[in-house]
Design a protein around this motif. Structure first.
Motif, PDB file in Angstrom:
ATOM      1  N   HIS B  64       0.840  -1.205   0.000  1.00  0.00           N
ATOM      2  CA  HIS B  64       0.000   0.000   0.000  1.00  0.00           C
ATOM      3  C   HIS B  64       0.879   1.261   0.000  1.00  0.00           C
ATOM      4  O   HIS B  64       0.424   2.331  -0.325  1.00  0.00           O
ATOM      5  CB  HIS B  64      -0.908   0.009   1.233  1.00  0.00           C
ATOM      6  N   ARG B  65       2.146   1.114   0.426  1.00  0.00           N
ATOM      7  CA  ARG B  65       3.086   2.241   0.463  1.00  0.00           C
ATOM      8  C   ARG B  65       4.040   2.082  -0.723  1.00  0.00           C
ATOM      9  O   ARG B  65       5.242   1.926  -0.552  1.00  0.00           O
ATOM     10  CB  ARG B  65       3.852   2.198   1.796  1.00  0.00           C
ATOM     11  N   GLY B  66       3.499   2.106  -1.924  1.00  0.00           N
ATOM     12  CA  GLY B  66       4.274   1.624  -3.072  1.00  0.00           C
ATOM     13  C   GLY B  66       4.899   2.654  -3.997  1.00  0.00           C
ATOM     14  O   GLY B  66       5.576   2.277  -4.957  1.00  0.00           O
ATOM     15  N   HIS B  67       4.693   3.955  -3.747  1.00  0.00           N
ATOM     16  CA  HIS B  67       5.214   4.950  -4.700  1.00  0.00           C
ATOM     17  C   HIS B  67       6.730   4.808  -4.896  1.00  0.00           C
ATOM     18  O   HIS B  67       7.239   4.934  -6.001  1.00  0.00           O
ATOM     19  CB  HIS B  67       4.918   6.374  -4.225  1.00  0.00           C
ATOM     20  N   GLY B  68       7.449   4.592  -3.797  1.00  0.00           N
ATOM     21  CA  GLY B  68       8.910   4.489  -3.866  1.00  0.00           C
ATOM     22  C   GLY B  68       9.348   3.312  -4.721  1.00  0.00           C
ATOM     23  O   GLY B  68      10.297   3.413  -5.507  1.00  0.00           O
ATOM     24  N   HIS B  69       8.645   2.192  -4.583  1.00  0.00           N
ATOM     25  CA  HIS B  69       8.996   1.007  -5.378  1.00  0.00           C
ATOM     26  C   HIS B  69       8.756   1.283  -6.862  1.00  0.00           C
ATOM     27  O   HIS B  69       9.554   0.905  -7.715  1.00  0.00           O
ATOM     28  CB  HIS B  69       8.152  -0.193  -4.943  1.00  0.00           C
ATOM     29  N   CYS B  70       7.620   1.953  -7.150  1.00  0.00           N
ATOM     30  CA  CYS B  70       7.289   2.272  -8.551  1.00  0.00           C
ATOM     31  C   CYS B  70       8.375   3.149  -9.168  1.00  0.00           C
ATOM     32  O   CYS B  70       8.875   2.864 -10.261  1.00  0.00           O
ATOM     33  CB  CYS B  70       5.966   3.029  -8.620  1.00  0.00           C
ATOM     34  N   GLY B  79       2.454   9.454 -15.232  1.00  0.00           N
ATOM     35  CA  GLY B  79       1.354   8.485 -15.164  1.00  0.00           C
ATOM     36  C   GLY B  79       0.967   8.205 -13.723  1.00  0.00           C
ATOM     37  O   GLY B  79      -0.211   8.052 -13.389  1.00  0.00           O
ATOM     38  N   MET B  80       1.993   8.131 -12.840  1.00  0.00           N
ATOM     39  CA  MET B  80       1.709   7.871 -11.413  1.00  0.00           C
ATOM     40  C   MET B  80       0.886   8.999 -10.806  1.00  0.00           C
ATOM     41  O   MET B  80      -0.095   8.770 -10.102  1.00  0.00           O
ATOM     42  CB  MET B  80       3.024   7.732 -10.631  1.00  0.00           C
ATOM     43  N   ILE B 101      -1.149   0.920  -8.186  1.00  0.00           N
ATOM     44  CA  ILE B 101      -0.369   1.222  -9.389  1.00  0.00           C
ATOM     45  C   ILE B 101       0.396  -0.029  -9.826  1.00  0.00           C
ATOM     46  O   ILE B 101       1.091  -0.656  -9.022  1.00  0.00           O
ATOM     47  CB  ILE B 101       0.625   2.382  -9.137  1.00  0.00           C
ATOM     48  N   ALA B 102       0.229  -0.374 -11.098  1.00  0.00           N
ATOM     49  CA  ALA B 102       0.959  -1.514 -11.659  1.00  0.00           C
ATOM     50  C   ALA B 102       1.448  -1.125 -13.044  1.00  0.00           C
ATOM     51  O   ALA B 102       0.774  -0.369 -13.743  1.00  0.00           O
ATOM     52  CB  ALA B 102       0.051  -2.737 -11.747  1.00  0.00           C
ATOM     53  N   ASP B 103       2.628  -1.614 -13.403  1.00  0.00           N
ATOM     54  CA  ASP B 103       3.157  -1.346 -14.738  1.00  0.00           C
ATOM     55  C   ASP B 103       4.005  -2.544 -15.155  1.00  0.00           C
ATOM     56  O   ASP B 103       5.196  -2.621 -14.864  1.00  0.00           O
ATOM     57  CB  ASP B 103       4.003  -0.053 -14.707  1.00  0.00           C
ATOM     58  N   PHE B 104       3.341  -3.486 -15.809  1.00  0.00           N
ATOM     59  CA  PHE B 104       4.010  -4.742 -16.162  1.00  0.00           C
ATOM     60  C   PHE B 104       5.194  -4.520 -17.105  1.00  0.00           C
ATOM     61  O   PHE B 104       6.122  -5.314 -17.135  1.00  0.00           O
ATOM     62  CB  PHE B 104       3.017  -5.713 -16.810  1.00  0.00           C
TER      63      PHE B 104
END
Lengths: 326, 329
Positions: B64-70, B79-80, B101-104
């Motif tokens: 849920h705290r994923g901005h940094g990983h993205c 896009g984010m 947020i997902a970006d395969f």
């Protein structure tokens, strides 16, 4: 007079990167609690009246305290630290224990933990380490019950001083000023940063100064152990320059990991002698862990001293109290 | 040793994450971002230190705290930001929001609103990679609280028995929502009897290490060892990274469970500050160069906000597209 002894359990001992790059084992905190309990029961049997236990961030010491408070004759007391979760907690706890008059300290940890205890309480308080780290050059591979018992006998003065070994130490000087201290080795590496701390690649070794190294040791001390075995009792240390053009020494630098280490040159170092390491952008590792980052402008010196930890020889202590004499 | 350009790229990614999160904090307070937002500021060294070891074809699963990983994985921040604003130009067409947020295309298999739900996804992806015979790996990011979820424990078990190329990265930011992961006393609540999540992995026969999550190079080194052993087919491992989040569990969290002094204490070991000092000291960069990099990151985030604000909302007719796989729906 109330006879006091200390117990320091390091929750972080034996958990570094070497679990991923070698066959180093992982000692769980549950196991460390059990080791701590055995130590306390041993200290109790040895006649200690009060055991001071470091109150660590993970509550390991507290577990020992709550479980054994009503099971042993000795009174138990928790020693508060700053709760930083770093070696500073151990240093603070050891200092407080010394100020409180402990006659011996038992450490559950590895060489790094023993170094922190030594930094906190100096070389006058007898200490012994239950091997719970990765390399355990100073650690005792005996059951923790017996280690605690031996420390208890030392604390109560039931054994002679010949059961103690005065280790050497290595004072680290940066631009002539004392900045830190090690017990076994000070290594200078051609890596510019501390990173994950433990030394996992011997190819980066530039120089090392040893106070001790036996073939039975694991870690950097293994290099000296297979080059020129040197005990804590010996009045010599050694300076080793790594690189091609000299000897090859087969060493066990991590559990399960043999390495051919190239030695360009080596020479003995006397007590009191200051060795100056040629300058470069280096990292300095103390007892196997990268601790200091230095620049090309810094001058790194290492001084061999006789004022190291006062280590308890468990076997000698226990033999001395055997019924018919050891 | 890492080349200077790699080190500077790592620094850039860390400051980009910080700039993004600081801006989102500001925008959320202004009521411009709908839904829930959980910020990663303070934990940058973990995402960047780990992901800097990955290559094309590798995957990550997030939280849920994923901005940094993205951002560390290379997801486009325009896009984010548009996704956070719920706009049509968002990474997931504005339908997922911050937590989905997902970006395969870049190997980012998804942030996840369900705590610990990234574990099974990581194991599934790793099984596929092993089946295909590649040397690619999967990184499963999860927090300390997630380690008490059944899905994570089952994932550890499957990854171990199938010897899958998964690196479980625990971001121990000291709090499972408002409950401390670690307390010095049993008198205070704790989230786990294991005390350290690294202990858990050992129970499954998975090697684990504890790492200073504020030092990006310490994280990088440990992750490198873990990734290399996974690529060699030696199975999963776990990194227990000790770190800290500066903002609340979610935006709007009053944070009554911790003191200002505690936050300030952690800020003294800010991961970006530590890295900056090192880069200057080692002659990799000047203060001016690093300031330029920071300004560039801030500008990119401002551009992303402008892009998001100008972007349209999805049409109502799109409500049922990209949601179900069954065409009857």
């Amino acid at each position: 007079m109330v006879i006091k002894a200390g117990l320091i359990i390091n929750p972080d001992a034996g958990k570094d990167i070497r679990r991923l790059v070698s066959s180093a084992s992982y000692l769980s905190n549950f196991t460390k609690v059990e080791l701590g309990k055995r130590v306390v029961m041993g200290l109790d049997a040895g006649g200690v009246d009060e055991v001071l236990i470091m109150h660590d961030n993970y509550g390991l010491g507290e577990d020992v305290f709550t479980t054994l408070s009503k099971r042993v004759s000795a009174s138990l007391k928790l020693v508060e630290t700053r709760g930083t979760g770093t070696a500073l907690d151990t240093i603070v706890a050891a200092k407080k224990m010394k100020e409180d008059g402990v006659k011996a300290i038992v450490v559950v940890g590895g060489d790094g933990t023993l170094r922190a205890v030594f930094k906190g309480c100096g070389g006058d308080v007898p200490m012994v380490c239950v091997a719970a780290g990765t390399n355990n050059v100073t650690g005792a591979f005996y059951d923790a019950t017996l280690v605690g018992y031996a420390a208890g006998l030392v604390a109560t003065g039931k054994v002679l001083n010949d059961c103690l070994i005065k280790a050497k130490s290595l004072e680290v000087l940066l631009n002539g000023k004392s900045v830190d201290t090690a017990v076994i080795d000070v290594a200078v590496l051609k890596t510019p940063y501390i990173g994950a701390r433990a030394i996992v690649d011997v190819d980066y070794l530039a120089y090392a100064v040893f106070s001790k190294g036996e073939p039975t040791d694991i870690g950097l001390a293994s290099i000296l152990g297979f080059l020129r075995p040197t005990s804590f009792e010996s009045d010599l240390g050694y300076l080793v320059e790594f690189g091609e053009g000299g000897l090859k020494v087969r060493s066990v630098v991590m559990p399960g990991e043999f390495r051919e280490v190239s030695i360009k040159s080596f020479r003995p170092v006397s007590i009191g002698e200051v060795v100056e390491i040629p300058q470069d952008r280096y990292t300095v590792a103390l007892d196997g862990e990268r601790e200091l980052e230095v620049t090309k402008d810094d001058v790194v010196g290492v001084k061999l001293l006789r004022n190291g930890p006062l280590l308890i020889n468990v076997c000698r202590v226990l033999r001395s109290v055997s019924v018919m004499g050891g | 040793m890492l080349p200077p350009e790699k080190l500077l790229d790592m620094y850039y990614k860390m400051v980009l994450i910080r700039a993004f999160e600081d801006k989102v904090h500001e925008l959320f307070a202004q009521g411009k971002i709908p839904g829930f937002v959980h910020l990663y500021a303070g934990e940058e060294a973990v995402a960047v230190g780990v992901i800097s070891n990955l290559k094309k074809g590798d995957y990550i699963t997030s939280t849920h705290r994923g901005h940094g990983h993205c951002i560390a994985m290379g997801v486009d921040i325009k896009g984010m930001m548009a996704e956070l604003f719920g706009r049509k130009t968002g990474t997931c067409k504005g339908k997922g929001g911050s937590m989905h947020i997902a970006d395969f295309e870049v190997g980012m298999l998804g942030a996840n609103g369900i705590v610990g739900a990234g574990g099974p996804l990581a194991v599934g992806a790793a099984l596929a990679l092993k089946y295909k015979g590649t040397d690619n790996v999967v990184v499963c990011f999860a927090g300390d609280g997630a380690q008490n979820q059944g899905a994570i424990l089952e994932s550890l078990n499957l990854a171990a028995i199938w010897k899958l190329p998964v690196i479980f990265v625990v971001e121990d930011n000291q709090y499972a929502i408002s409950l401390r992961s670690l307390t010095p006393s049993k008198l205070q609540p704790r989230t786990s009897t294991a005390r350290s999540v690294a202990e858990r992995a050992v129970g499954f026969g998975i090697p684990s290490v504890t790492v200073d999550g504020q030092d990006v190079l310490a994280v990088y080194e440990a992750a490198k060892a873990a990734v290399e052993r996974a690529r060699r087919g030696e199975g999963p491992s776990l990194l227990d990274c000790k770190t800290y989040r500066y903002y609340g569990h979610f935006e709007g969290d009053p944070m009554v469970y911790r003191s200002v002094e505690e936050i300030e204490e952690w800020r003294k070991r800010d991961p970006i500050l530590l890295f900056k000092q090192r880069l200057i000291r080692d002659g990799i960069a000047t203060e001016e160069l690093l300031e330029d990099i920071r300004r560039r990151a801030v500008k990119e985030v401002e551009d992303a906000v402008e892009f998001a604000e100008r972007s349209p909302y999805p049409e109502p007719s799109e409500a049922y597209t990209d949601v179900f796989t069954d065409p009857y729906y």
